[in-house]
Structure formats: structure tokens, C-alpha cells
Design a protein around this motif. Structure first.
Motif, PDB file in Angstrom:
ATOM      1  N   GLY A 101       0.222  -1.522   0.250  1.00 41.77           N
ATOM      2  CA  GLY A 101      -0.042  -0.184  -0.018  1.00 41.77           C
ATOM      3  C   GLY A 101       0.638   1.119   0.328  1.00 41.77           C
ATOM      4  N   GLY A 102       1.570   1.753   0.336  1.00 41.06           N
ATOM      5  CA  GLY A 102       3.035   2.371   0.402  1.00 41.06           C
ATOM      6  C   GLY A 102       3.172   2.918  -1.002  1.00 41.06           C
ATOM      7  N   VAL A 274      17.542   6.082   1.943  1.00 40.61           N
ATOM      8  CA  VAL A 274      16.459   4.321   2.002  1.00 40.61           C
ATOM      9  C   VAL A 274      16.915   2.863   2.103  1.00 40.61           C
ATOM     10  N   GLY A 275      18.329   2.888   1.995  1.00 41.66           N
ATOM     11  CA  GLY A 275      19.230   1.711   1.736  1.00 41.66           C
ATOM     12  C   GLY A 275      19.183   2.017   3.275  1.00 41.66           C
ATOM     13  N   LEU A 276      20.271   3.204   4.245  1.00 38.19           N
ATOM     14  CA  LEU A 276      20.727   3.002   5.580  1.00 38.19           C
ATOM     15  C   LEU A 276      19.144   2.798   6.631  1.00 38.19           C
ATOM     16  N   LEU A 398       7.041   5.147  -1.661  1.00 39.55           N
ATOM     17  CA  LEU A 398       7.558   4.242  -2.225  1.00 39.55           C
ATOM     18  C   LEU A 398       9.259   4.428  -1.166  1.00 39.55           C
ATOM     19  N   ILE A 399       9.203   5.336  -0.551  1.00 35.78           N
ATOM     20  CA  ILE A 399      10.899   5.432   0.768  1.00 35.78           C
ATOM     21  C   ILE A 399       9.456   4.367   1.504  1.00 35.78           C
ATOM     22  N   ASN A 400       8.789   4.681   2.237  1.00 34.21           N
ATOM     23  CA  ASN A 400       7.891   3.783   3.701  1.00 34.21           C
ATOM     24  C   ASN A 400       8.171   2.205   3.129  1.00 34.21           C
TER      25      ASN A 400
END
Length: 464
Positions: A101-102, A274-276, A398-400
Motif C-alpha cells: 500500500g505504500g 532508503v538504503g540506510l 515508496l520510501i516507506n
């Protein structure tokens, strides 16, 4: 960068906003309410602050409902005679919607409007929760139906949170509040809701059972929807963004989703963040979902010690969050972020690896909570600065999703590590990995874009 920094809107090549005002006009306009200007300006500022307070309150109430659901559903499964595996499946059905859903819901938030999306998300979540006790008390609620309703309710939960966060900058600007402080308030309200909601949920389940508590839970979503509908106005700038940038035709749903994904991939700082967070969330899931309960059961005497540690972490994180909101604009972001992130996971994990006594573990957990209170306000402020307004819903979604992608694997890896290499070594690996990962912002490079001047200057250059 001055203390009066606010989230930048789209900037035209000549340095003017799309409505023709210069930066100096904006400063004069934003300063007038604080200086006690005309009655109209003062009234407008008070209304904006009321709307901002209502948004924060709606977020807190909605998050409280989520905590009650998280408590009530497992106990309902147990009441049906369910096994631990079935409880785990129910938890997976509650978590999976965040990843799905993000990104998909984020596009919907941008297309249908932020205020409308927040209200609809609360209404649908409340209806799905209300359907659980309604079916259980009438025709029955089999396990597959429970999973369906849990999934539907969770599917719109993340878009609702995203919509409230996207509305925050506009209300903050009109209320004359620093963005760091308002972001801290929103995050603090979420931490407060989780802290209070856990106690409330436990009392409700004990007093009226899981079915009765779900009725109360449904009411929380209704209250959140009403607060947003009555007190939060529709932002004119957001409405323009929802219709398309400068009259540009609206693309398809998938084109919007791809556009958001392209922004996350191409923005040098977003990729790093996002990777971190993906890695640290994976480590947090291994530690919190698996290693910590096993450690408490084996070496600390059981659930009471675990409850003490969880409450310490939550309470200190809330305290750190509120306190940081008052100094966030005065400290360097990158160094503060790296140091606090390291303190939030490294020392406490090392204390468990060394087999420290419970008082030391509580002290280390308190330090971790205080440091963690600064992380989300910094992250959210940087994201609000860098992401164009018309794309915030899909990009935040997308980040979530990226941040949560490692959580299921983290819990699984934590269990495997505990069974193969033991709790002590597992906590030691988590501590070392956490420190190595969270200190990477100090290496420089694109991490420097976290700072106020660097971040805003590049965003403005990119939009010129």
C-alpha cells in the motif's frame, strides 16, 4: 540558512514563486502575524495553528487505533484456538500492506487529494475494524475473513499516514511554525499514541475482550476522520499540484508510480537514506522482534523485564522527540543524524551482547530512546525539502515501502541467528553492523545534501 527556513515550493527560474511573489514578499508575509499585524492576519494564523493541531491530533488518534488492533487481533486468534503460526500469519497480513500500500497508495494520495485521502483511509480502516466484531457477533468471523479484513485495513493505513505528512508543510508555513518543530510534533504524537495505546489496548482487551476493544478501535478512526474533515482545510497549492504541475496533463496511474520511483532512484540522497533505513530496520526487527524477547525469557526473568525495556525505549524516544523539536534548527543535521542513529542501536545492542545486568540494560535502552527521538524529524524534514509537492504522496509511499522491506527478513534472520550462533554473538553482530551502517553519513559525499543550505540549493537548482 536562517532559523525561519520553511519548506520550499516550486521555484521559477527568475527566483519568484509561481504566484509571482519574491522570497522577500514571502518573508514579509510570514513575519506579519508574529509581529501582531492586522486582525485578519492574526485570525488566519490562529486558524492555521488550529488546523495543524487537529492534524497532529488526528494522526495520534489514528495511530492509537492501530495499536489496539495489533493487540486485539492476536488475542482473538487465540480465543479461536489458533496456534502461534496462525498468529504469525495474522501479523504478516498486517505488515504486508505497508509494502504494497505504500507505493500504490502514495500515487492515489497525489491523485485524489491529500485531505480526501486521509479521511477516506480512516473511514475504510474504521469500517474494516468494525466489520470484525460485527461479523464475529452475528454470522461468525472465520480465520480467512479476519485475515482479509486485517489486510484491507492495513492497505490504506500507510496512505493515510502519508497524506497527513504531506499536508504538514502547508499548515506549518501558514501557522508560522518551523518545519522541524511541526515534524517533531507529528512524529512525537505517533510515539505517544503507541506508548499510550499499548496500555489502553491491554486494559481494553482485559476488560471487555478483543471483540469489545475492536468496537472502541473503530471509534478512534471515526474521530480521526472527523477531526480532519472539520478542522483541516483543503490546501489550494496542494489542489493545484493534484491537478498537475502548471496545467500539465495528468498521466496514468502507472506513469505516476514510475515517476516517483525514478525520483527516488535518481536523487542521490534519497537512495542513501532508503538504503540506510532498510538495513537498520532489518537489524531492529531482528533485535526487537526475535532476539530481545528470547533474551528476556532466557536471562531476565520473562515478560516483565521485556515490558520495562519496551516502555523505557518508547518513553525516552518520546521525550527525545519533543526536546529535539526545540533545538533541531540549531544543530547540524548530518552529524546529529549519524551520531544519534549510532547511539540508538549500537550501545544498547552491545550491552546485551556483554550480558549486562538489567539496570545497565535499562540505562542503555534509555540512551537509545533519547537518541532515536531525533531521527524521524530529521528524515522527514529532509524528505519534505527535497521532494516536489506534487510527488510527495507517491515518493513517501515508496520510501516507506523500501524502509519496511527488510523487516520480515530481519525477524527471520534474528530467529535463525539465535538458534545457530546464540544470543550473545547475534547481539554482537547486530551492534557492529548497526554502528558501521549508521556512521556512513560522516563519510561525506551526497550525505552532505542533508544540510539545510546544500539540500535546498540543489533542489532549487534542479527546479530552475
Amino acid at each position: 540558512m536562517t532559523e525561519d527556513f520553511s519548506v520550499p515550493e516550486t521555484v521559477a527560474p527568475d527566483g519568484r514563486d509561481p504566484d509571482g511573489r519574491t522570497d522577500r514578499d514571502d518573508i514579509a508575509q510570514s513575519d506579519s502575524p508574529a509581529e501582531g499585524g492586522d486582525g485578519g492576519a492574526g485570525t488566519s494564523t490562529r486558524a492555521a495553528r488550529t488546523a495543524l493541531s487537529a492534524l497532529v491530533a488526528a494522526h495520534a488518534v489514528s495511530q492509537t487505533g492501530n495499536v489496539v488492533t495489533a493487540f486485539a487481533v492476536p488475542f482473538y486468534v487465540l480465543a479461536l484456538g489458533g496456534s502461534g503460526v496462525e498468529i504469525g500469519v495474522a501479523a504478516a497480513f498486517a505488515t504486508a500492506p505497508v509494502i504494497i500500500g505504500g507505493p500504490l497508495g502514495g500515487v492515489v494520495v497525489d491523485r485524489v487529494g491529500h485531505r480526501r485521502a486521509a479521511i477516506v483511509a480512516d473511514v475504510v480502516s474504521g469500517a474494516s475494524v468494525l466489520a470484525m466484531p460485527a461479523l464475529a457477533l452475528t454470522v461468525g468471523l472465520p480465520f480467512w475473513a479476519l485475515l482479509t479484513l486485517v489486510f484491507v485495513g492495513g492497505l490504506l493505513d500507510t496512505p493515510g499516514q502519508t497524506a497527513r505528512r504531506v499536508m504538514l508543510p502547508g499548515l506549518t508555513e501558514r501557522a508560522g511554525v518551523r518545519i522541524e518543530r511541526s515534524v517533531g510534533l507529528l512524529d512525537g504524537s505517533e510515539r505517544f499514541a503507541k506508548l499510550v495505546g499499548a496500555s489502553l489496548a491491554g486494559l481494553l482487551v482485559a476488560a471487555v475482550g478483543p471483540i469489545g476493544s475492536l468496537f472502541v478501535n473503530a471509534a478512534t478512526f471515526a474521530v480521526s476522520a472527523v477531526l480532519t474533515w472539520v478542522f483541516v482545510p483543503r490546501d489550494a497549492k496542494a489542489a493545484e499540484a493534484e491537478a498537475g504541475v502548471e496545467g500539465a496533463p495528468r498521466g496514468s496511474f502507472w506513469a505516476d508510480l514510475i515517476e516517483g520511483a525514478r525520483f527516488v532512484v535518481q536523487d542521490p540522497l534519497m537512495r542513501l537514506l532508503v538504503g540506510l533505513v532498510l538495513v537498520t530496520n532489518l537489524l531492529d526487527a531482528a533485535r526487537g522482534s526475535t532476539l530481545l524477547p528470547l533474551y528476556a525469557n532466557d536471562r531476565l526473568g520473562g515478560a516483565a523485564a521485556l515490558g520495562l525495556l519496551v516502555a523505557t525505549m518508547g518513553g525516552c524516544a518520546l521525550l527525545g522527540n519533543v526536546a529535539f523539536g526545540f533545538v533541531a534548527h540549531r544543530v547540524p543535521r548530518r552529524v546529529t543524524f549519524a551520531v544519534c542513529f549510532t547511539l540508538a542501536g549500537g550501545p544498547s545492542s552491545l550491552a546485551f551482547a556483554l550480558g549486562a545486568p538489567l539496570p545497565v540494560l535499562v540505562a542503555a535502552t534509555a540512551l537509545a530512546g533519547l537518541a532515536a527521538g531525533s531521527l524521524n524529524p530529521i528524515l522527514a524534514t529532509v524528505e519534505l525539502e527535497r521532494v516536489p509537492e506534487h510527488m510527495r504522496g507517491r515518493v513517501f509511499g515508496l520510501i516507506n515501502a523500501g524502509a519496511w522491506a527488510g523487516v520480515p527478513f530481519g525477524a527471520l534472520l534474528g530467529g535463525l541467528a539465535a538458534d545457530t550462533i546464540g544470543l550473545t554473538v547475534a547481539f554482537g553482530i547486530v551492534a557492529a553492523a548497526y554502528v558501521a551502517t549508521t556512521l556512513t553519513p560522516l563519510t561525506g559525499g551526497s550525505w552532505r545534501l542533508m544540510e539545510r543550505g546544500d539540500s535546498v540549493d540543489q533542489v532549487r537548482n534542479d527546479r530552475s
